[in-house]
Each structure stands twice: as C-alpha cells, then as structure tokens.
Design a protein around this motif. Structure first.
Motif, PDB file in Angstrom:
ATOM      1  N   THR D  57       0.822  -1.214   0.000  1.00 23.36           N
ATOM      2  CA  THR D  57       0.000   0.000   0.000  1.00 23.36           C
ATOM      3  C   THR D  57       0.856   1.264   0.000  1.00 23.36           C
ATOM      4  O   THR D  57       0.326   2.347  -0.235  1.00 23.36           O
ATOM      5  CB  THR D  57      -0.939   0.020   1.223  1.00 23.36           C
ATOM      6  N   VAL D  58       2.133   1.152   0.266  1.00 21.58           N
ATOM      7  CA  VAL D  58       2.984   2.353   0.190  1.00 21.58           C
ATOM      8  C   VAL D  58       3.495   2.494  -1.238  1.00 21.58           C
ATOM      9  O   VAL D  58       3.569   1.523  -1.989  1.00 21.58           O
ATOM     10  CB  VAL D  58       4.163   2.288   1.195  1.00 21.58           C
ATOM     11  N   LYS D  59       3.803   3.716  -1.619  1.00 21.80           N
ATOM     12  CA  LYS D  59       4.272   3.996  -2.980  1.00 21.80           C
ATOM     13  C   LYS D  59       5.619   4.715  -2.926  1.00 21.80           C
ATOM     14  O   LYS D  59       5.938   5.395  -1.927  1.00 21.80           O
ATOM     15  CB  LYS D  59       3.278   4.912  -3.695  1.00 21.80           C
ATOM     16  N   VAL D  60       6.369   4.598  -4.003  1.00 22.64           N
ATOM     17  CA  VAL D  60       7.628   5.331  -4.102  1.00 22.64           C
ATOM     18  C   VAL D  60       7.327   6.816  -3.921  1.00 22.64           C
ATOM     19  O   VAL D  60       6.372   7.343  -4.493  1.00 22.64           O
ATOM     20  CB  VAL D  60       8.303   5.062  -5.466  1.00 22.64           C
ATOM     21  N   GLY D  61       8.110   7.460  -3.082  1.00 23.44           N
ATOM     22  CA  GLY D  61       7.930   8.887  -2.835  1.00 23.44           C
ATOM     23  C   GLY D  61       7.184   9.184  -1.544  1.00 23.44           C
ATOM     24  O   GLY D  61       7.252  10.299  -1.018  1.00 23.44           O
ATOM     25  N   ASP D  62       6.464   8.181  -0.994  1.00 26.34           N
ATOM     26  CA  ASP D  62       5.770   8.387   0.280  1.00 26.34           C
ATOM     27  C   ASP D  62       6.786   8.722   1.373  1.00 26.34           C
ATOM     28  O   ASP D  62       7.878   8.151   1.425  1.00 26.34           O
ATOM     29  CB  ASP D  62       5.018   7.104   0.701  1.00 26.34           C
ATOM     30  N   LYS D  63       6.393   9.637   2.242  1.00 29.61           N
ATOM     31  CA  LYS D  63       7.153   9.886   3.470  1.00 29.61           C
ATOM     32  C   LYS D  63       6.550   8.987   4.546  1.00 29.61           C
ATOM     33  O   LYS D  63       5.313   9.003   4.714  1.00 29.61           O
ATOM     34  CB  LYS D  63       7.047  11.358   3.904  1.00 29.61           C
ATOM     35  N   VAL D  64       7.362   8.235   5.234  1.00 30.49           N
ATOM     36  CA  VAL D  64       6.837   7.251   6.184  1.00 30.49           C
ATOM     37  C   VAL D  64       7.552   7.313   7.531  1.00 30.49           C
ATOM     38  O   VAL D  64       8.697   7.773   7.619  1.00 30.49           O
ATOM     39  CB  VAL D  64       6.963   5.814   5.620  1.00 30.49           C
ATOM     40  N   ILE D  65       6.836   6.860   8.552  1.00 31.96           N
ATOM     41  CA  ILE D  65       7.423   6.683   9.885  1.00 31.96           C
ATOM     42  C   ILE D  65       7.503   5.186  10.129  1.00 31.96           C
ATOM     43  O   ILE D  65       6.529   4.465   9.947  1.00 31.96           O
ATOM     44  CB  ILE D  65       6.558   7.363  10.967  1.00 31.96           C
TER      45      ILE D  65
END
Lengths: 94, 94, 94, 94, 94, 94, 94
Positions: D57-65
C-alpha cells in the motif's frame, strides 16, 4: 495397566537394560534431550489436538525411541511409565 | 538397520572423513549449528505433521547437508545414526 | 557445483571485495545481522514449506542482499557457499 | 538506485535533518524502537509472504514513519538506505 | 495533522491532566504496561493484517484506554502523538 | 460506569473481602498468576479477534475467577476496575 | 460446588494420599511439571477456544493425571480445587 492416555498421548515403559543390549542399541544423548528405547503400553485416541487432526500411528507393543525430556513420569503398581505426545516419538525399532 | 522413522523424520549416518575429503567438501560451522554431510539411511512416511501435509523428497542413499543441532543420536549394532526432521536438511550433494 | 538446495533454500556465494567496490555498494550492519552481497548459485524447488506454498522468485546469477545470520556455510572444492532461505533475501542488486 | 526489494520489503531513505525540521516533525523514541521519518525509494511486489497474501500500500515517494530496529542498512553509491518490511511502516506523512 | 496510519494502526493523543480529572478517571498501572486515556486522532484503513481481516471499530474523536507500552511516540508541529495497533486499545470512555 | 470494552475484553470489579467471605471462597495463588473473584461490569462485543471469531459467554453481573496478571487496572469515579480478555476468565461462581 | 468452568477448562480436586495409595499409584515429577492424580469435579462446555473447536472428553468423576504447573488453585467452602485446561490432562486412571 489402568491408565488411558488422552488425545495424542502415548504411555510408554522404558525397556530394561538387558533388552537394550540384546537388540544391540546403545543410546547417546545430550543432557537436554535424553533419547531412550521404550515399549508402547497404551495409545490415546488421537483426533483434534490444538485444532489439528492427529492420526495415531504407533501401536501397543511397538518399541520406540523418544525425546524423553517433555514426558511426564508416573508409577503404577510398582512399574514406572512415561506419558509422551506421539509427536515426541522419533522412530520405531523392529 | 532396524529403525523406522515416524512422520517427517529421516535417519542419517555421518559420512566418514575419507569420503568427505574425496567429494571435496569441507564444512565450517558455528558451535550452535554444526553442518555435516550424511547419507540418508531411512525416510519417514511424511503425511500430516503438526496439521500440515509433508511430502518426503529425500531418498535413501541421498548425501545431505543438515543442521545437526536439533537431531537425536542413536547407536545401533555399533553404528551411530542421527534422527532429524526433513526440514532440517538443507541440501543434497551429488 | 554439486549442491542442490531443498525446499525454499537458496545457495549463494559472497561477491568478492573487488566486485563489491565496482558496483559501489558498501554494507554496514550490526553484529547480529550482517548483510552481504552475494550471487545466487542454486535455487531450491520451493513448494510446500511449513504448510505454506512458497514460489521461488530469485534466479541463478542474481546478485542479492541477505540477512546472513541464519545461513549455514559450506566449502565445496575450495569455494565457500552459504545456504539461506529465500525469505532471508532482502533485495536483488541490478 | 539499483536495489529491488523482494516480497513485502520496502527500501527507504532517511529524510535529512533539515527536511525533518521543515515539516515540523520531531521524533522521540526508546533505544529499542527508534522511529524515523523516511522516503520510500523502492517497493517490493508483495504477494504470498509466510503463506499470507500481502498487498503493498505504500508507494515510491511516500514519506513514512517506521520502527527502524528490524531494518537492514545498506550503502549504495554513497547513499544510505534501509530495507524494512511494509508491516514495520507505521504511518505516512503528508 | 498530517499523519495517516497504515493497516490496523491508530494515532492517538494523550488527554491532558485537567481533562482526566474532569471525567473522574485516575489510572494506575505497572511499569511494564502503562494505561492512559487518549483521544483518537486518525484511524488506519484496516484490511488484511498478518493474513487476518481487521475491521476498524474505533472512530476519530473516541476517548480510549490503551496499553501504551507497544506504541511509538511522534511529535508533529509541537503536539505529541502515539501510534498504536487497534488491538492495543482496551476500551472506549463515554 | 462509562467504560465500553473493545473486542473480547471484559471489565470486572473485584468483589469486596466481606462478600468473598460470605460466599465461602478463599483464593490462593502464586505471585505470577493471582486469581481473584470479581463481578462482570461490562462485556465487549466479541467478533473477530486476531483473526478468530470470539463469542462472548459471560454476562454483566456474573461472578468470575480470573487470572489477574494480564489485566489492566483503571479507576473511574473512585471505583477500581480491571480490563481482561474473556479468555483470562477461568470460571463463573454461582 | 458452585464453580462453573468456562471454555475448555476443567475443575479438578486432588485425590487424598490414602486413595492414592489404595489405587497403587505413586507419582514422581520434576519441580517444573508436578503430575498429580485428581478427580474431575466440573467440566467446561468446550466449543471454540483460540479459534479451534474443542470437544470435552473428560467427565465429572473421572480420575485424571495432569500437568499441574499451569493450573490455578481456588478454595471453596474449605475444599481446594484446581482449574486446568483439558489439554493439560494427560490420562485418565481406571
């Protein structure tokens, strides 16, 4: 003997030292998991154990090698028995 | 040999040092998990193990590399064997 | 090479230091989980592993980064190899 | 970058201190589980992982913790990356 | 706030001491599992988590009691938040 | 009381010492697992918990014996409550 | 007795020393897992326990051998009882 194992449990009786010598089997083992030769005295009915179907494949009279460490020892009418799960039996000796 | 493994267990016999040298395999390993080359002597029937279908893929005569630490050692008629689960066998050597 | 991995296991060979420098990859890691770049030498057949279907996605020749700590090292004909589970391979390097 | 993550793994790159300040996020954490803000660089294909279907569900470019403690750090062409499982990503930052 | 939780995660914000007193709730807890009253700020989408379908039952604005020990704390624009799994929320306070 | 337990959780209130004596129940227990008699104050909705369907079988007003060690204690309007999972309730007292 | 066990739990009462001698059963056990002979006093309804269907096979009045270490002891009207899971009962004594 008047013990009936439940579920996938098997009651075994250690084979005497003389018999062990006769069949030519000498066992070595670590302190943590002591393998032993034993005779099957009673076999539980199997069935659903922890949500999984267990079919009992050992029979009364089988000589077996087990990982003894998880068994429970009981003494009935002067005889010592061990109650193990079938999954703790590693092999049969013929 | 008169040992019949149960379930997904396999009886193996360590290959002698000479043979190991002949096939050119030298093993290194940590104290916790000692890999060894062994020959398969007997193979259990597989089937349902802990509620999961296990198909046995190793055959008698296969040379195998195992994680020995979870096996149980037995001595039958002067020969030492190890009883392992098939899942503890890492690879076959051809 | 004459090692055939079982189940979901993969045999890998560490890439030499020179190659590592060439591809510009320098690895850092804790003492517990040492990542390394390696080349895939042989791939197991996959199939049912611990009751779960595993499809092998790495191919012979792939450069991979692994968590080395759970692997087993063997030396065949003077070459050192490591046997890991596919699930211990983190990424491929192109 | 030439790293392709396998299965449910995600390659992330820690966001520089300046950026962290710009977005107003300051992280506190225990020594055991250090959360950090990172950018997603590459996403594995998902699919069956340990017998369970994983949809990425995450995509390239997402900022994540993330909970960084289970990740593996690699350095490619002078840049440091971390390889984590998607399940170790706690939230995205917009 | 610009944090979006993934999967079964929930972002909560501890309720100030004054509010805690107003609602008459005083919490006691061991050092290992510190329960706290918090307000739900954001709720993940749920869905398949570790191969199990999770339906989110808490809503933004709910006051909840959690087992805080497994959460991760973040600070965004001067406010402190905690990211927990829905399964770590014990009860709602009405 | 204004606490609503989630999932398979149950809110209980320890029965006063006088009542305990009246019903003739005296409890002994190890330091690790302290059993106690309590009254059920609120019952969660049950449903899917960790991917398993849980049907709630205890009712408000039931007197129960629990393994207290995994519960969380809260104090609401001067009264102390404990939040446990239904699976931690061993028996009902009639 | 006024205790009703929940789920797969069984309430047992240790058999007095005199009775133990009469049936000829003497028990030995490690400090970690103390086996004991007990009589079944009450049996839970079984059903879904941890997502698995449990059928109760012991009956009130059965003499059983258990692994006592995971049980909880309670005292009701001067009598001591132990609450165990059916899975902790190893065998019945006839």
């Amino acid at each position: 003997m008047n013990l009936k194992p439940l579920a996938d449990r098997v009651i075994i009786k250690m084979v005497e030292a003389e018999e062990t010598t006769k069949s030519g089997i000498i066992l070595t083992g670590s302190a943590k998991e002591k393998p032993e030769v034993a005779e099957v005295i009673a076999v539980g009915p199997g069935g659903m154990v922890d949500g999984k179907e267990v079919v009992m494949t050992v029979k009364v009279g089988d000589k077996v090698i087990t990982s003894k460490y998880s068994g429970t020892q009981v003494k009935v009418e002067g005889e010592e028995y061990t109650i193990v799960r079938q999954g703790d039996i590693l092999a049969t000796v013929e």
